[in-house]
Design a protein around this motif. Structure first.
Motif, PDB file in Angstrom:
ATOM      1  N   VAL A  87     134.243 -35.345  27.508  1.00 13.75           N
ATOM      2  CA  VAL A  87     133.078 -35.979  28.179  1.00 13.75           C
ATOM      3  C   VAL A  87     131.944 -35.808  27.178  1.00 13.75           C
ATOM      4  O   VAL A  87     131.236 -34.807  27.183  1.00 13.75           O
ATOM      5  CB  VAL A  87     132.725 -35.301  29.522  1.00 13.75           C
ATOM      6  N   CYS A 146     125.252 -24.914  26.010  1.00 15.94           N
ATOM      7  CA  CYS A 146     126.304 -25.737  26.618  1.00 15.94           C
ATOM      8  C   CYS A 146     126.531 -25.305  28.068  1.00 15.94           C
ATOM      9  O   CYS A 146     125.977 -24.296  28.515  1.00 15.94           O
ATOM     10  CB  CYS A 146     127.598 -25.594  25.824  1.00 15.94           C
ATOM     11  N   THR A 148     129.164 -24.009  29.319  1.00  9.89           N
ATOM     12  CA  THR A 148     129.837 -22.707  29.386  1.00  9.89           C
ATOM     13  C   THR A 148     128.788 -21.593  29.355  1.00  9.89           C
ATOM     14  O   THR A 148     128.852 -20.641  30.143  1.00  9.89           O
ATOM     15  CB  THR A 148     130.844 -22.557  28.224  1.00  9.89           C
ATOM     16  N   ASN A 151     126.977 -21.672  32.658  1.00  8.08           N
ATOM     17  CA  ASN A 151     127.788 -21.027  33.702  1.00  8.08           C
ATOM     18  C   ASN A 151     127.706 -19.511  33.558  1.00  8.08           C
ATOM     19  O   ASN A 151     127.521 -18.789  34.536  1.00  8.08           O
ATOM     20  CB  ASN A 151     129.258 -21.473  33.596  1.00  8.08           C
ATOM     21  N   HIS A 190     137.025 -25.683  36.321  1.00 10.66           N
ATOM     22  CA  HIS A 190     137.071 -25.946  34.872  1.00 10.66           C
ATOM     23  C   HIS A 190     137.239 -24.630  34.109  1.00 10.66           C
ATOM     24  O   HIS A 190     136.702 -23.591  34.523  1.00 10.66           O
ATOM     25  CB  HIS A 190     135.784 -26.645  34.429  1.00 10.66           C
ATOM     26  N   SER A 192     135.837 -23.572  31.676  1.00 13.28           N
ATOM     27  CA  SER A 192     134.537 -23.025  31.279  1.00 13.28           C
ATOM     28  C   SER A 192     134.054 -21.968  32.272  1.00 13.28           C
ATOM     29  O   SER A 192     133.486 -20.946  31.882  1.00 13.28           O
ATOM     30  CB  SER A 192     133.546 -24.196  31.210  1.00 13.28           C
ATOM     31  N   GLN A 235     132.259 -27.353  42.186  1.00 16.00           N
ATOM     32  CA  GLN A 235     132.194 -28.279  41.056  1.00 16.00           C
ATOM     33  C   GLN A 235     131.609 -29.633  41.457  1.00 16.00           C
ATOM     34  O   GLN A 235     132.001 -30.203  42.464  1.00 16.00           O
ATOM     35  CB  GLN A 235     133.627 -28.460  40.572  1.00 16.00           C
ATOM     36  N   GLY A 237     131.764 -33.024  39.769  1.00 17.36           N
ATOM     37  CA  GLY A 237     132.324 -33.820  38.679  1.00 17.36           C
ATOM     38  C   GLY A 237     133.521 -33.137  38.041  1.00 17.36           C
ATOM     39  O   GLY A 237     133.363 -32.335  37.125  1.00 17.36           O
ATOM     40  N   VAL A 239     136.518 -32.784  35.609  1.00 14.34           N
ATOM     41  CA  VAL A 239     136.623 -33.314  34.243  1.00 14.34           C
ATOM     42  C   VAL A 239     137.682 -34.419  34.127  1.00 14.34           C
ATOM     43  O   VAL A 239     137.579 -35.291  33.271  1.00 14.34           O
ATOM     44  CB  VAL A 239     136.895 -32.156  33.251  1.00 14.34           C
ATOM     45  N   ASP A 264     129.205 -25.708  39.068  1.00 17.05           N
ATOM     46  CA  ASP A 264     129.453 -26.198  37.711  1.00 17.05           C
ATOM     47  C   ASP A 264     129.319 -27.718  37.788  1.00 17.05           C
ATOM     48  O   ASP A 264     130.218 -28.408  38.277  1.00 17.05           O
ATOM     49  CB  ASP A 264     130.860 -25.795  37.246  1.00 17.05           C
ATOM     50  N   PHE A 267     128.659 -32.497  34.057  1.00 22.30           N
ATOM     51  CA  PHE A 267     128.177 -33.880  33.913  1.00 22.30           C
ATOM     52  C   PHE A 267     127.876 -34.509  35.274  1.00 22.30           C
ATOM     53  O   PHE A 267     126.922 -35.259  35.433  1.00 22.30           O
ATOM     54  CB  PHE A 267     129.156 -34.748  33.105  1.00 22.30           C
ATOM     55  N   ASP A 293     124.983 -29.958  31.583  1.00 21.48           N
ATOM     56  CA  ASP A 293     124.819 -30.293  30.168  1.00 21.48           C
ATOM     57  C   ASP A 293     123.968 -31.539  30.032  1.00 21.48           C
ATOM     58  O   ASP A 293     124.179 -32.507  30.759  1.00 21.48           O
ATOM     59  CB  ASP A 293     126.185 -30.632  29.548  1.00 21.48           C
ATOM     60  N   HIS A 295     123.957 -32.787  26.904  1.00 22.47           N
ATOM     61  CA  HIS A 295     124.637 -33.494  25.809  1.00 22.47           C
ATOM     62  C   HIS A 295     125.823 -34.335  26.305  1.00 22.47           C
ATOM     63  O   HIS A 295     126.471 -34.986  25.504  1.00 22.47           O
ATOM     64  CB  HIS A 295     125.071 -32.532  24.687  1.00 22.47           C
TER      65      HIS A 295
HETATM   66  C1  LIG Z   1     133.164 -29.663  34.713  1.00 20.61           C
HETATM   67  C2  LIG Z   1     132.925 -29.078  33.342  1.00 20.61           C
HETATM   68  N1  LIG Z   1     132.438 -27.838  33.221  1.00 20.61           N
HETATM   69  C3  LIG Z   1     132.195 -27.271  32.029  1.00 20.61           C
HETATM   70  C4  LIG Z   1     132.453 -27.947  30.861  1.00 20.61           C
HETATM   71  C5  LIG Z   1     132.194 -27.262  29.549  1.00 20.61           C
HETATM   72  O1  LIG Z   1     131.142 -27.878  28.856  1.00 20.61           O
HETATM   73  P1  LIG Z   1     130.625 -27.295  27.458  1.00 20.61           P
HETATM   74  O2  LIG Z   1     131.685 -27.658  26.462  1.00 20.61           O
HETATM   75  O3  LIG Z   1     129.336 -27.973  27.205  1.00 20.61           O
HETATM   76  O4  LIG Z   1     130.493 -25.831  27.598  1.00 20.61           O
HETATM   77  C6  LIG Z   1     132.974 -29.250  30.930  1.00 20.61           C
HETATM   78  C7  LIG Z   1     133.295 -30.004  29.717  1.00 20.61           C
HETATM   79  O5  LIG Z   1     133.759 -31.113  29.728  1.00 20.61           O
HETATM   80  C8  LIG Z   1     133.190 -29.844  32.204  1.00 20.61           C
HETATM   81  O6  LIG Z   1     133.646 -31.087  32.331  1.00 20.61           O
END
Ligand SMILES: Cc1ncc(COP(=O)(O)O)c(C=O)c1O
Length: 462
Positions: A87, A146, A148, A151, A190, A192, A235, A237, A239, A264, A267, A293, A295
């Motif tokens: 993403v 980011c 992560t 979180n 996720h 993360s 969550q 969204g 992934v 989380d 996006f 995020d 980015h």
């Molecule tokens: C739902 C979700 N959480 C966390 C992340 C981790 O993002 P990052 O790589 O910016 O830490 C992603 C990455 O795609 C994600 O889709």
């Protein structure tokens, strides 16, 4: 004159910066024409970087030449319109241009006294993000690298706040001997969040896993008993599918039992920016902390994560840094909201991106990328391929048949270079993932990419 020292002079800096600008301009102009993934020749050339640490200095302009000549062709064209992997957003003109100025400013934005302007902009942009997500404007937030890291920051604040309810001061006394915290995650959490739980000392395996439905949404009816030491991670969204957990129901149940809810929303939370998609994030505003995020979907340049916490004290108590020589004033200090102290001014790139879009531009970006995802899904279905998810936002999962076939289509799509898509396994089925996350993707990019994918799938399936 000594090369690489101040004696190289302002002329040397200007020459190198101008050279970098010119090379960046050429890179930008070519991005739509080149193949998305680097050629094998370009990848092979990166071994030229493997040299011993040089004895003698080089002129900055020569360093830039080497970097561009070998490095640029080996980049993945994520800022073009036909990259659909992971993403990954492109970079908005406002953010990219701001990053040039920010690099020149080279501000350390840990403390207000080090960069009053960045501290001011950060306060503004944290409020804007709260406004976009429909959160109370007095939530506190920090700008990190980011999702992560966001979180991790939020879960650390949650951990300390939950332990404080049992009069345990985690910041002072650590976790050894602390009362337990019950962590609850969905089956589709996720990775993360699991990593963040692990580095926050909460353990990634010491969790209760709640089953998910066919779209990956946490089953609210399967939540365990919650208590005032429970931490529920939901969550916004998924992934793979883009689905949203039933936040309103979960938050109500959690808060009736004094539990903490963390979101989380790496996006998915940005769907809130669109009047058309806002209903998907309804209920998430009731949580206690959020990670996201910029980015990804908002297309701010890398790297830019955001953490938000409803109780400002909870975030500050977990992240505040104090030392004799650091004398924070009464105003908000950026380093007291994040794990980092010294950091660059990514805040400004976030501000510039959002300022350049405005509410209208951000809503259009969200809606346009969702419409492109719909176009991919309908084109693939019409061509006879199975779309595995309900395409509710910008994520599409497609199967071309058996695992080996889908993997082979994906391999050839990546090799072909028209576009780039990654893979996943969704509920036991191998799939190609198409994530439309870039502001730069046009209808023509979707058409060209769809045609390439279908052409390749037909060749593979014979
Ligand atoms: C739902 C979700 N959480 C966390 C992340 C981790 O993002 P990052 O790589 O910016 O830490 C992603 C990455 O795609 C994600 O889709």
């Amino acid at each position: 004159m000594s090369v690489g020292s101040r004696a190289e002079g302002t002329d040397g800096i200007v020459e190198a910066v101008q050279a970098a600008e010119e090379r960046a301009r050429i890179y930008l102009e070519a991005i739509g024409q080149r193949q998305v993934y680097p050629t094998s020749g370009a990848l092979a050339a990166v071994t030229q970087f493997r040299e011993p640490f040089p004895n003698s200095p080089s002129r900055a302009v020569d360093v830039i030449r080497m970097l561009d000549e070998i490095g640029s062709p080996a980049t993945v064209a994520t800022t073009g319109g036909r990259y659909f992997g992971f993403v990954i957003g492109g970079t908005l003109p406002g953010s990219l241009a701001a990053s040039r100025l920010v690099a020149t400013w080279d501000q350390n934005c840990a403390f207000r006294v080090m960069s009053p302007v960045v501290a001011e902009i950060e306060e503004v942009v944290v409020r804007w993000v709260c406004e976009i997500f429909g959160l109370p404007l007095d939530c506190e937030g920090g700008i990190v690298t980011c999702a992560t890291a966001a979180n991790f920051t939020a879960l650390t604040a949650a951990r300390n706040a939950l332990l404080a309810r049992s009069a345990w001061k985690a910041a002072d006394d650590g976790l050894f001997g602390a009362p337990p915290i019950d962590v609850i995650v969905g089956e589709e959490v996720h990775a993360s969040v699991l990593k963040a739980l692990s580095i926050a000392g909460l353990g990634q395996k010491r969790v209760t896993i709640v089953p998910a439905d066919s779209q990956g949404r946490m089953r609210a009816d399967k939540l365990p008993k919650l208590k005032k030491n429970s931490l529920v991670c939901i969550q916004a969204g998924n992934v793979n599918t883009g689905s949203f957990d039933p936040a309103a129901e979960i938050c109500r149940w959690a808060h009736d039992n004094e539990a903490w809810v963390h979101v989380d929303g790496a996006f998915g939370l940005w769907a809130a920016a669109s009047p058309k998609y806002r209903r998907l994030v309804s209920g998430f505003e009731q949580a206690d902390s959020w990670a996201t995020d910029a980015h990804k979907w908002p297309n701010v340049n890398y790297d830019c994560g955001i953490v938000l916490v409803r109780d400002p004290q909870a975030l500050r108590q977990a992240m505040t840094i104090s030392a004799e020589y650091l004398k924070p004033g009464l105003l908000r200090e950026p380093a007291n909201q994040t794990p980092e102290a010294s950091r660059r001014a990514r805040t400004v790139e976030l501000w510039a991106g959002l300022k350049s879009l405005g509410k209208q531009g951000l809503a259009e970006l969200i809606e346009r990328t969702c419409a492109h995802a719909q176009r991919f899904a309908s084109g693939l279905r019409e061509a006879g391929y199975e779309v595995l998810n309900d395409v509710i936002i910008n994520q599409v999962l497609v199967s071309f048949g058996a695992s080996e076939i889908t993997n082979e289509v994906m391999r050839r799509v990546q090799e072909d270079g028209t576009c780039w898509c990654g893979g996943t396994v969704w509920q036991g089925k191998t799939a190609m993932r198409i994530s439309v996350s870039s502001w730069a993707t046009t209808g023509a990019d979707v058409k060209e990419s769809l045609a390439a994918i279908i052409r390749i799938a037909r060749q593979v399936r014979g």
